[in-house]
Write a protein that holds these residues in place. Structure first.
Motif, PDB file in Angstrom:
ATOM      1  N   LEU A  44       0.822  -1.211   0.000  1.00 41.64           N
ATOM      2  CA  LEU A  44       0.000   0.000   0.000  1.00 41.64           C
ATOM      3  C   LEU A  44       0.855   1.260   0.000  1.00 41.64           C
ATOM      4  O   LEU A  44       0.483   2.271  -0.595  1.00 41.64           O
ATOM      5  CB  LEU A  44      -0.930  -0.012   1.218  1.00 41.64           C
ATOM      6  CG  LEU A  44      -2.020  -1.090   1.208  1.00 41.64           C
ATOM      7  CD1 LEU A  44      -2.775  -1.096   2.533  1.00 41.64           C
ATOM      8  CD2 LEU A  44      -2.981  -0.878   0.045  1.00 41.64           C
ATOM      9  N   ILE A  52      -4.332   5.950   4.358  1.00 47.43           N
ATOM     10  CA  ILE A  52      -4.628   4.828   5.239  1.00 47.43           C
ATOM     11  C   ILE A  52      -4.579   5.293   6.686  1.00 47.43           C
ATOM     12  O   ILE A  52      -3.593   5.917   7.113  1.00 47.43           O
ATOM     13  CB  ILE A  52      -3.622   3.680   5.029  1.00 47.43           C
ATOM     14  CG1 ILE A  52      -3.605   3.224   3.567  1.00 47.43           C
ATOM     15  CG2 ILE A  52      -3.931   2.518   5.960  1.00 47.43           C
ATOM     16  CD1 ILE A  52      -4.896   2.635   3.080  1.00 47.43           C
ATOM     17  N   CYS A 100      -9.344   2.939   5.719  1.00 46.09           N
ATOM     18  CA  CYS A 100      -9.077   4.085   4.853  1.00 46.09           C
ATOM     19  C   CYS A 100      -9.817   5.312   5.375  1.00 46.09           C
ATOM     20  O   CYS A 100     -10.706   5.198   6.220  1.00 46.09           O
ATOM     21  CB  CYS A 100      -9.541   3.806   3.426  1.00 46.09           C
ATOM     22  SG  CYS A 100      -8.914   2.278   2.722  1.00 46.09           S
ATOM     23  N   VAL A 109      -7.912   0.023  -2.827  1.00 46.41           N
ATOM     24  CA  VAL A 109      -7.155  -0.940  -2.027  1.00 46.41           C
ATOM     25  C   VAL A 109      -7.391  -2.352  -2.550  1.00 46.41           C
ATOM     26  O   VAL A 109      -6.453  -3.150  -2.693  1.00 46.41           O
ATOM     27  CB  VAL A 109      -7.550  -0.849  -0.538  1.00 46.41           C
ATOM     28  CG1 VAL A 109      -6.925  -1.995   0.256  1.00 46.41           C
ATOM     29  CG2 VAL A 109      -7.121   0.488   0.050  1.00 46.41           C
TER      30      VAL A 109
END
Length: 365
Positions: A44, A52, A100, A109
C-alpha cells in the motif's frame, strides 16, 4: 494414553481435534499474521496516494472459530453425512484490516491487493446490508486471500504460501459503525421500532462517509483553483516577478487564499495542510480581519529586504533554519511592527532590528 479433560467432555470429536490443531499452529499463525501485515503495508505504501488510517492484524480466537463453524456450516455438513475438519472452513484464522479515510479508496485498495494476492472469495458487506432489512451495519469489503504464485515462489515467503487470510477494507466511519454494531444486544429479536432507529443511524453513518469524501473533493478543487490562478497571474506578470495581483480587495485571508499567495512567492516549497491551518490562524490572531490583499501587499513590499536578511542569517548560522514561514513572519513584522510584533520571538526580533539598523537605516526609523 491421554483422556479428554472435563472441559472437553461436552465437545464433539471435531471440536477437540480443532483445539489441538489450533494450539499446534498458533505460533505459525501469529508469525503469518505479522508477515502479511508487513507485506500489505509495503504494498500500500508503494501506491503512495491512498490515505490509510491504520493496518491491523490478528489471529482469530479459538472459541470464536468454533462458534462461527457451528453457526454457518455444521448443520448442513452433518445432515449430508459429510466428514469434516473445522479448520478447513475457517478462512479467517488470520485476519487483517485496512482502514481508509474515504469510501472511494476501498476499491482502490482492493485493486492493489488483487495484484499481489490470489482472491479466494469476495464479500461486499455494504451490498449485503443494503439487500435486506433484517441486517444492520455498514461494514465494508471483505476478501479471502492467499499469496499469488509469484509471491509464493519467493524463498522468504514459502512458510506462508499455504495460509489463507481474510482482509477487511473499511473506512473510518464503517469501522466505527462495526464497533458500535457489535454492542447492540439481541439483534435477531429487536423490536421493530428499535430496528427502525438503528437503520436510521446506519444511514447517517453512510451519509457521513459520503460527506467526508465530498468535502475532500471540494477542498482539493478549491486548492487546484488557487494554484491555477497563481500560475496564470505569474504568467501575466512575467517569470520571477513577485507581483501577484489580488483583485478581491475585501476577501478574507484563509488557508486557500494564503496558499494562492504563498505558492507564488515560494514555488518550490510544499506547504503542509495542518501547518498552513495553524499559521493562518496565528496571522488572523495577530491581525483580526486581515484580508488577502493586505497580506499580499505586505509580502510584495517587504520580501526583497527579508531575502537579503535571510542570506545574511544563513551565512552567520549555517545550521539555522530560515524557511518560508520564517520569511513570511519577517515580512509581516517589517510591514507593521506594532500589529505583527508577536510574529517574531524576542531574540529573532532583536537580531532583525540590529541588521536593519546597519543595512536599512531609513527602513528602521
Amino acid at each position: 494414553m491421554s483422556f479428554p479433560s472435563a472441559a472437553e467432555n461436552d465437545l464433539t470429536r471435531e471440536e477437540i481435534a480443532f483445539r489441538h490443531y489450533y494450539a499446534r499452529e498458533l505460533p505459525v499463525l501469529e508469525h503469518a499474521s505479522a508477515f502479511f501485515m508487513a507485506l500489505l503495508q509495503t504494498v500500500l505504501a508503494k501506491a503512495g496516494d491512498i490515505e490509510i488510517s491504520k493496518v491491523e492484524a490478528r489471529v482469530k480466537d479459538r472459541e470464536e472459530c468454533i462458534r462461527k463453524f457451528s453457526r454457518k456450516y455444521r448443520a448442513t455438513l452433518e445432515e449430508g453425512g459429510i466428514d469434516y475438519e473445522i479448520q478447513d472452513y475457517i478462512t479467517d484464522l488470520v485476519g487483517l484490516r485496512v482502514v481508509c479515510l474515504y469510501e472511494d479508496e476501498l476499491e482502490r485498495v482492493s485493486d492493489i491487493v488483487r495484484s499481489h494476492f490470489d482472491v479466494i472469495d469476495v464479500t461486499d458487506k455494504v451490498t449485503a446490508v443494503e439487500s435486506t432489512e433484517a441486517s444492520f451495519g455498514y461494514k465494508g469489503l471483505h476478501l479471502d486471500l492467499r499469496l499469488n504464485a509469484e509471491q509464493a515462489a519467493l524463498p522468504q515467503n514459502a512458510a506462508y504460501a499455504h495460509i489463507p487470510f481474510e482482509l477487511q477494507v473499511r473506512t473510518i466511519i464503517q469501522d466505527s459503525w462495526s464497533v458500535l454494531d457489535h454492542k447492540i444486544k439481541y439483534k435477531k429479536s429487536i423490536p421493530a421500532e428499535l430496528k427502525r432507529r438503528i437503520n436510521v443511524l446506519s444511514a447517517l453513518f453512510e451519509l457521513a462517509d459520503r460527506e467526508f469524501r465530498q468535502i475532500r473533493d471540494a477542498t482539493n478543487a478549491e486548492l487546484l483553483h488557487a494554484v491555477d490562478e497563481t500560475a496564470e497571474a505569474a504568467d501575466d506578470n512575467g517569470a520571477g516577478q513577485p507581483s501577484l495581483q489580488i483583485q478581491a480587495i475585501g476577501s478574507e485571508l484563509n488557508a486557500f487564499t494564503f496558499l494562492k499567495i504563498a505558492n507564488h512567492f515560494f514555488k518550490d516549497f510544499e506547504f503542509e495542510a495542518h501547518k498552513v491551518d495553524l499559521f493562518v490562524d496565528d496571522i488572523r490572531a495577530w491581525s483580526p480581519g486581515i484580508t488577502r490583499s493586505r497580506f499580499n501587499a505586505l509580502m510584495r513590499e517587504n520580501i526583497a529586504v527579508v531575502k537579503r536578511y535571510r542570506q545574511f542569517f544563513e551565512e552567520q548560522n549555517p545550521d539555522g533554519s530560515f524557511n518560508p514561514y520564517t520569511v513570511i513572519r519577517h515580512c509581516l513584522y517589517l510591514g507593521d511592527k506594532t500589529v505583527f510584533r508577536r510574529a517574531l520571538r524576542n531574540s529573532s526580533r532583536e537580531a532583525f532590528e540590529s541588521w536593519l539598523l546597519v543595512n536599512m537605516p531609513v527602513q528602521n526609523l
